[in-house]
Motif scaffolding. Structure first.
Motif, mmCIF file in Angstrom:
data_model
loop_
_atom_site.group_PDB
_atom_site.id
_atom_site.type_symbol
_atom_site.label_atom_id
_atom_site.label_comp_id
_atom_site.label_asym_id
_atom_site.label_seq_id
_atom_site.Cartn_x
_atom_site.Cartn_y
_atom_site.Cartn_z
ATOM 1 N N LEU A 178 0.870 -1.179 0.000
ATOM 2 C CA LEU A 178 0.000 0.000 0.000
ATOM 3 C C LEU A 178 0.908 1.231 0.000
ATOM 4 O O LEU A 178 1.540 1.546 1.007
ATOM 5 C CB LEU A 178 -0.896 -0.026 1.240
ATOM 6 N N GLU A 179 0.996 1.888 -1.168
ATOM 7 C CA GLU A 179 1.876 3.054 -1.281
ATOM 8 C C GLU A 179 1.329 4.191 -0.406
ATOM 9 O O GLU A 179 0.121 4.310 -0.225
ATOM 10 C CB GLU A 179 1.954 3.544 -2.735
ATOM 11 N N GLU A 180 2.239 5.051 0.064
ATOM 12 C CA GLU A 180 1.864 6.129 0.986
ATOM 13 C C GLU A 180 0.727 6.999 0.419
ATOM 14 O O GLU A 180 -0.231 7.295 1.132
ATOM 15 C CB GLU A 180 3.118 6.981 1.290
ATOM 16 N N ASN A 181 0.827 7.357 -0.867
ATOM 17 C CA ASN A 181 -0.200 8.278 -1.389
ATOM 18 C C ASN A 181 -1.581 7.597 -1.468
ATOM 19 O O ASN A 181 -2.610 8.222 -1.230
ATOM 20 C CB ASN A 181 0.230 8.914 -2.724
ATOM 21 N N ASP A 182 -1.595 6.280 -1.750
ATOM 22 C CA ASP A 182 -2.887 5.565 -1.775
ATOM 23 C C ASP A 182 -3.437 5.445 -0.360
ATOM 24 O O ASP A 182 -4.646 5.573 -0.128
ATOM 25 C CB ASP A 182 -2.714 4.173 -2.388
ATOM 26 N N PHE A 183 -2.533 5.189 0.579
ATOM 27 C CA PHE A 183 -2.920 5.101 1.987
ATOM 28 C C PHE A 183 -3.567 6.425 2.432
ATOM 29 O O PHE A 183 -4.660 6.442 3.004
ATOM 30 C CB PHE A 183 -1.669 4.773 2.812
ATOM 31 N N VAL A 184 -2.905 7.537 2.093
ATOM 32 C CA VAL A 184 -3.432 8.858 2.503
ATOM 33 C C VAL A 184 -4.783 9.114 1.835
ATOM 34 O O VAL A 184 -5.737 9.567 2.474
ATOM 35 C CB VAL A 184 -2.418 9.988 2.163
ATOM 36 N N ARG A 185 -4.880 8.782 0.542
ATOM 37 C CA ARG A 185 -6.155 9.001 -0.170
ATOM 38 C C ARG A 185 -7.272 8.211 0.506
ATOM 39 O O ARG A 185 -8.375 8.712 0.713
ATOM 40 C CB ARG A 185 -6.021 8.525 -1.629
ATOM 41 N N LEU A 186 -6.956 6.957 0.853
ATOM 42 C CA LEU A 186 -7.983 6.089 1.428
ATOM 43 C C LEU A 186 -8.394 6.550 2.832
ATOM 44 O O LEU A 186 -9.584 6.724 3.121
ATOM 45 C CB LEU A 186 -7.478 4.634 1.477
ATOM 46 N N TYR A 187 -7.413 6.804 3.701
ATOM 47 C CA TYR A 187 -7.827 7.160 5.070
ATOM 48 C C TYR A 187 -8.481 8.538 5.124
ATOM 49 O O TYR A 187 -9.365 8.793 5.936
ATOM 50 C CB TYR A 187 -6.709 6.951 6.105
ATOM 51 N N THR A 188 -8.068 9.449 4.230
ATOM 52 C CA THR A 188 -8.695 10.784 4.219
ATOM 53 C C THR A 188 -10.165 10.668 3.812
ATOM 54 O O THR A 188 -11.056 11.281 4.416
ATOM 55 C CB THR A 188 -7.952 11.717 3.232
ATOM 56 N N PHE A 189 -10.404 9.854 2.801
ATOM 57 C CA PHE A 189 -11.781 9.639 2.326
ATOM 58 C C PHE A 189 -12.652 9.052 3.448
ATOM 59 O O PHE A 189 -13.748 9.544 3.732
ATOM 60 C CB PHE A 189 -11.741 8.685 1.117
ATOM 61 N N ILE A 190 -12.121 8.003 4.114
ATOM 62 C CA ILE A 190 -12.911 7.339 5.164
ATOM 63 C C ILE A 190 -13.165 8.292 6.332
ATOM 64 O O ILE A 190 -14.260 8.375 6.877
ATOM 65 C CB ILE A 190 -12.204 6.040 5.650
ATOM 66 N N GLN A 191 -12.133 9.048 6.673
ATOM 67 C CA GLN A 191 -12.272 9.973 7.805
ATOM 68 C C GLN A 191 -13.322 11.045 7.531
ATOM 69 O O GLN A 191 -14.155 11.367 8.371
ATOM 70 C CB GLN A 191 -10.924 10.614 8.090
ATOM 71 N N LYS A 192 -13.252 11.603 6.315
ATOM 72 C CA LYS A 192 -14.182 12.686 5.964
ATOM 73 C C LYS A 192 -15.614 12.199 5.966
ATOM 74 O O LYS A 192 -16.525 12.851 6.450
ATOM 75 C CB LYS A 192 -13.844 13.179 4.551
ATOM 76 N N LYS A 193 -15.822 11.017 5.368
ATOM 77 C CA LYS A 193 -17.201 10.540 5.186
ATOM 78 C C LYS A 193 -17.769 9.813 6.390
ATOM 79 O O LYS A 193 -18.966 9.867 6.651
ATOM 80 C CB LYS A 193 -17.248 9.596 3.987
ATOM 81 N N TYR A 194 -16.916 9.087 7.112
ATOM 82 C CA TYR A 194 -17.438 8.231 8.178
ATOM 83 C C TYR A 194 -16.845 8.538 9.549
ATOM 84 O O TYR A 194 -17.203 7.886 10.531
ATOM 85 C CB TYR A 194 -17.222 6.749 7.821
ATOM 86 N N GLY A 195 -15.918 9.490 9.620
ATOM 87 C CA GLY A 195 -15.359 9.907 10.904
ATOM 88 C C GLY A 195 -14.280 8.969 11.429
ATOM 89 O O GLY A 195 -13.604 9.281 12.400
ATOM 90 N N ILE A 196 -14.130 7.827 10.800
ATOM 91 C CA ILE A 196 -13.225 6.810 11.337
ATOM 92 C C ILE A 196 -11.777 7.144 10.974
ATOM 93 O O ILE A 196 -11.450 7.337 9.800
ATOM 94 C CB ILE A 196 -13.638 5.416 10.795
ATOM 95 N N ASN A 197 -10.931 7.244 12.010
ATOM 96 C CA ASN A 197 -9.555 7.682 11.807
ATOM 97 C C ASN A 197 -8.621 6.482 11.673
ATOM 98 O O ASN A 197 -8.328 5.812 12.659
ATOM 99 C CB ASN A 197 -9.147 8.561 12.997
#
Ligand SMILES: C[S@@+](CC[C@H](N)C(=O)[O-])C[C@H]1O[C@@H](n2cnc3c(N)ncnc32)[C@H](O)[C@@H]1O
Length: 270
Positions: free
Chosen positions: A4-23
């Motif tokens: 899991l490359e860093e930029n994909d990781f950041v894209r994924l966790y940012t999306f989840i955090q914004k939409k579902y609050g989960i950090n």
């Protein structure tokens, strides 16, 4: 194993955090480990392709599959029993004295597979006894995961999971499913719970404010900002004199929250 490359990781966790609050910003290894075989089985060649899909074309079902892999729905009957005791011994006597409309509005927010709302409903029925039919004691039970809500609605649990409940409750509110070790919640009790999908990141627009909100072991995944904003929304949806109950390992920001601290994990709107 896919990386899991860093930029994909950041894209994924940012999306989840914004939409579902989960950090999940500190959970790179967990994401890699839990999703590796799944994304391969789903036909994606690497994480990058999967993250593209999630961010642009995914349905609620795809997201749910993802969240089910990365978060926990862990719950059990009588979890953090002190809260149920406080509910029966302190909150219910007060409410029954003061609620002239005979409506007890209780919300189990992040109800997972239903053990919490069923217990709350039993506690109200037990407390009210013969008076129960004269009261509206329906419990609103919500979760983001449709999968756990379906299980909750089915209301079937292994015998062993009921071991901490008084045996009288098991006799009254459950019946054994033939030829299995499962016990199913009675139809009468099931009909007292309103199960609904609801994302706690969304505005809270239920018809009436609540006397008691159980939101336990849900905010553990949220960062401080998300938690503070949710607690504000919960506060606005709580009746004057009503309570918010969170998990024993969770805290809310006492300096910014308008709720008053009552005891560990119990807060009140006064
Ligand atoms: C660990 S369980 C807690 C169940 C129960 N309240 C208890 O204390 O045993 C957490 C639940 O919160 C739900 N959840 C997580 N993020 C959520 C969100 N943004 N909106 C609604 N529910 C969410 C999960 O799906 C999960 O079922």
């Amino acid at each position: 194993m896919n990386i899991l490359e860093e930029n994909d990781f950041v894209r994924l966790y940012t999306f989840i955090q914004k939409k579902y609050g989960i950090n999940l910003s500190k959970k790179k290894q967990l994401i890699e480990g839990r999703l590796n075989s799944t994304i391969f089985a789903m036909g994606y060649s690497d994480f990058s392709e999967y993250v593209d899909f999630i961010l642009t074309k995914s349905t609620q079902k795809d997201i749910e599959l993802l969240l089910n892999k990365l978060t926990t729905n862990y719950t059990y009957f009588m979890r953090e029993k002190a809260h149920f005791d406080f509910f029966s011994q302190n909150i219910l006597p007060q409410l029954v004295k003061t609620k002239k409309d005979k409506v007890l509005s209780v919300w189990s927010a992040g109800c997972s597979t239903g053990q919490e709302p069923y217990t709350l409903s039993i506690l109200m029925k037990e407390f009210l006894g013969k008076e129960a039919p004269r009261w509206d004691t329906r419990v609103l039970a919500t979760d983001i995961s449709q999968k756990v809500l379906l299980q909750a609605q089915k209301g079937a649990y292994p015998e062993d999971s009921l071991k901490d409940m008084p045996s009288e409750w098991v006799r009254k509110y459950f019946s054994r499913v033939d030829n299995t070790d499962q016990y199913e919640v009675t139809t009468a009790l099931k009909s007292n719970i309103i199960f609904k999908p609801f994302n706690l990141m969304d505005p809270i627009q239920f018809k009436i404010p609540f006397d008691v909100i159980f939101c336990r072991n849900v905010m553990i995944y949220f960062n401080q900002e998300t938690k503070d904003a949710l607690v504000d929304r919960l506060y606005a949806s709580t009746n004057q004199g009503g309570y918010l109950i969170i998990g024993l390992s969770e805290t809310i920001n006492k300096s910014t929250s308008k709720y008053k601290y009552v005891m560990p994990a119990v807060y009140r709107k006064i």
